[in-house]
Design a protein around this motif. Sequence first.
Motif, PDB file in Angstrom:
ATOM      1  N   ARG A   1       0.845  -1.202   0.000  1.00  9.42           N
ATOM      2  CA  ARG A   1       0.000   0.000   0.000  1.00  9.42           C
ATOM      3  C   ARG A   1       0.872   1.240   0.000  1.00  9.42           C
ATOM      4  N   GLU A   2       1.977   1.174   0.729  1.00 12.06           N
ATOM      5  CA  GLU A   2       2.877   2.333   0.767  1.00 12.06           C
ATOM      6  C   GLU A   2       3.492   2.581  -0.606  1.00 12.06           C
ATOM      7  N   GLU A   3       3.596   1.500  -1.392  1.00  8.72           N
ATOM      8  CA  GLU A   3       4.160   1.656  -2.730  1.00  8.72           C
ATOM      9  C   GLU A   3       3.100   2.073  -3.740  1.00  8.72           C
ATOM     10  N   GLY A   4       1.882   2.187  -3.259  1.00  8.86           N
ATOM     11  CA  GLY A   4       0.818   2.629  -4.149  1.00  8.86           C
ATOM     12  C   GLY A   4      -0.053   1.524  -4.715  1.00  8.86           C
ATOM     13  N   VAL A   5       0.129   0.304  -4.210  1.00 14.56           N
ATOM     14  CA  VAL A   5      -0.684  -0.815  -4.691  1.00 14.56           C
ATOM     15  C   VAL A   5      -1.907  -0.977  -3.792  1.00 14.56           C
ATOM     16  N   ALA A   6      -3.074  -1.019  -4.405  1.00 12.80           N
ATOM     17  CA  ALA A   6      -4.310  -1.176  -3.633  1.00 12.80           C
ATOM     18  C   ALA A   6      -4.487  -2.629  -3.212  1.00 12.80           C
ATOM     19  N   VAL A   7      -4.499  -2.865  -1.895  1.00 11.24           N
ATOM     20  CA  VAL A   7      -4.694  -4.207  -1.365  1.00 11.24           C
ATOM     21  C   VAL A   7      -5.893  -4.171  -0.435  1.00 11.24           C
ATOM     22  N   ASP A   8      -6.897  -4.970  -0.708  1.00 11.37           N
ATOM     23  CA  ASP A   8      -8.077  -4.926   0.159  1.00 11.37           C
ATOM     24  C   ASP A   8      -7.835  -5.724   1.441  1.00 11.37           C
ATOM     25  N   GLU A   9      -8.806  -5.716   2.346  1.00 12.49           N
ATOM     26  CA  GLU A   9      -8.613  -6.351   3.655  1.00 12.49           C
ATOM     27  C   GLU A   9      -8.434  -7.862   3.570  1.00 12.49           C
ATOM     28  N   ASN A  10      -8.747  -8.426   2.398  1.00 11.11           N
ATOM     29  CA  ASN A  10      -8.572  -9.867   2.223  1.00 11.11           C
ATOM     30  C   ASN A  10      -7.252 -10.205   1.543  1.00 11.11           C
ATOM     31  N   GLY A  11      -6.433  -9.170   1.356  1.00  9.59           N
ATOM     32  CA  GLY A  11      -5.146  -9.397   0.716  1.00  9.59           C
ATOM     33  C   GLY A  11      -5.231  -9.556  -0.783  1.00  9.59           C
ATOM     34  N   ARG A  12      -6.287  -9.054  -1.372  1.00 11.31           N
ATOM     35  CA  ARG A  12      -6.441  -9.188  -2.822  1.00 11.31           C
ATOM     36  C   ARG A  12      -5.982  -7.938  -3.566  1.00 11.31           C
ATOM     37  N   ILE A  13      -5.370  -8.185  -4.723  1.00  7.67           N
ATOM     38  CA  ILE A  13      -4.860  -7.100  -5.560  1.00  7.67           C
ATOM     39  C   ILE A  13      -5.418  -7.267  -6.976  1.00  7.67           C
ATOM     40  N   ASP A  14      -5.807  -6.146  -7.595  1.00  7.81           N
ATOM     41  CA  ASP A  14      -6.322  -6.200  -8.965  1.00  7.81           C
ATOM     42  C   ASP A  14      -5.160  -6.275  -9.955  1.00  7.81           C
ATOM     43  N   LEU A  15      -4.931  -7.469 -10.457  1.00  8.43           N
ATOM     44  CA  LEU A  15      -3.805  -7.658 -11.377  1.00  8.43           C
ATOM     45  C   LEU A  15      -3.973  -6.870 -12.673  1.00  8.43           C
ATOM     46  N   ASN A  16      -5.197  -6.545 -13.026  1.00 12.42           N
ATOM     47  CA  ASN A  16      -5.412  -5.771 -14.250  1.00 12.42           C
ATOM     48  C   ASN A  16      -4.805  -4.383 -14.123  1.00 12.42           C
ATOM     49  N   LEU A  17      -4.623  -3.949 -12.890  1.00  9.04           N
ATOM     50  CA  LEU A  17      -4.069  -2.614 -12.659  1.00  9.04           C
ATOM     51  C   LEU A  17      -2.603  -2.636 -12.269  1.00  9.04           C
ATOM     52  N   TYR A  18      -2.200  -3.647 -11.520  1.00  6.53           N
ATOM     53  CA  TYR A  18      -0.848  -3.648 -10.964  1.00  6.53           C
ATOM     54  C   TYR A  18       0.092  -4.733 -11.459  1.00  6.53           C
ATOM     55  N   LEU A  19      -0.357  -5.574 -12.370  1.00  7.94           N
ATOM     56  CA  LEU A  19       0.523  -6.638 -12.840  1.00  7.94           C
ATOM     57  C   LEU A  19       1.711  -6.081 -13.625  1.00  7.94           C
ATOM     58  N   TRP A  20       2.891  -6.545 -13.241  1.00  6.37           N
ATOM     59  CA  TRP A  20       4.128  -6.112 -13.891  1.00  6.37           C
ATOM     60  C   TRP A  20       4.219  -6.754 -15.274  1.00  6.37           C
ATOM     61  N   GLU A  21       4.642  -5.968 -16.231  1.00 12.16           N
ATOM     62  CA  GLU A  21       4.735  -6.459 -17.606  1.00 12.16           C
ATOM     63  C   GLU A  21       5.712  -7.612 -17.741  1.00 12.16           C
ATOM     64  N   GLY A  22       6.800  -7.558 -16.982  1.00 17.90           N
ATOM     65  CA  GLY A  22       7.791  -8.610 -17.102  1.00 17.90           C
ATOM     66  C   GLY A  22       9.067  -8.054 -17.698  1.00 17.90           C
ATOM     67  N   LEU A  23      10.065  -8.889 -17.768  1.00 16.69           N
ATOM     68  CA  LEU A  23      11.355  -8.438 -18.272  1.00 16.69           C
ATOM     69  C   LEU A  23      11.454  -8.454 -19.789  1.00 16.69           C
ATOM     70  N   HIS A  24      12.275  -7.556 -20.315  1.00 18.21           N
ATOM     71  CA  HIS A  24      12.553  -7.586 -21.740  1.00 18.21           C
ATOM     72  C   HIS A  24      13.571  -8.698 -21.941  1.00 18.21           C
ATOM     73  N   LEU A  25      13.587  -9.246 -23.132  1.00 23.69           N
ATOM     74  CA  LEU A  25      14.484 -10.365 -23.398  1.00 23.69           C
ATOM     75  C   LEU A  25      15.936 -10.060 -23.061  1.00 23.69           C
ATOM     76  N   VAL A  26      16.348  -8.827 -23.282  1.00 21.10           N
ATOM     77  CA  VAL A  26      17.733  -8.460 -23.005  1.00 21.10           C
ATOM     78  C   VAL A  26      18.053  -8.630 -21.526  1.00 21.10           C
ATOM     79  N   ASP A  27      17.169  -8.137 -20.680  1.00 19.80           N
ATOM     80  CA  ASP A  27      17.393  -8.236 -19.245  1.00 19.80           C
ATOM     81  C   ASP A  27      17.375  -9.691 -18.789  1.00 19.80           C
ATOM     82  N   LEU A  28      16.411 -10.440 -19.325  1.00 21.23           N
ATOM     83  CA  LEU A  28      16.314 -11.845 -18.957  1.00 21.23           C
ATOM     84  C   LEU A  28      17.595 -12.575 -19.320  1.00 21.23           C
TER      85      LEU A  28
END
Length: 126
Positions: free
Chosen positions: A91-118
């Motif tokens: 929550r301090e990082e700006g991610v909305a977490v409800d009282e059940n510990g659920r997070i909306d992945l449609n809003l906060y899911l990380w795209e992932g690494l680019h092939l170069v980084d991987l």
Amino acid sequence: MNASNFFVQVYQVTQRIPGGKVTSYGRIAQMLGRPHAARAVGYALSALKDAESGATYTSATVPWQRVVNSQGRISIVNREHTAVDQAHILREEGVAVDENGRIDLNLYLWEGLHLVDLDDILRGDG
DNA sequence: ATGGTGACTCGCG
DNA sequence: GCGCGAGCCACCA
């Protein structure tokens, strides 16, 4: 890449997760080329040592809190003292977490690494 | 080498 | 949506 590097690879991928975003154990496993090693990823994060241990990868240098399960849910609820911490930090990082510990992945899911980084990580240069 | 243990996932009912 | 059972993987005794 040998198995002994697996933990390190998990840590390095996790360190690339930007603040305000989250990803799942399974996705990290997939990035590392082991689509079924989700449990091992969780195992790796649970193995993180305290900051005072002086280890390279600790709970202070690896943003473990940005990793949740595939349902967008915090997996370590009601587990000893660290129970509510993950939700709090997120929550301090700006991610909305409800009282059940659920997070909306449609809003906060990380795209992932680019092939170069991987590639850097898989080669051990990362 | 072998068996037990998770901060996991997916498929069913 | 929730609980269960069954795979899957790396670690550690």
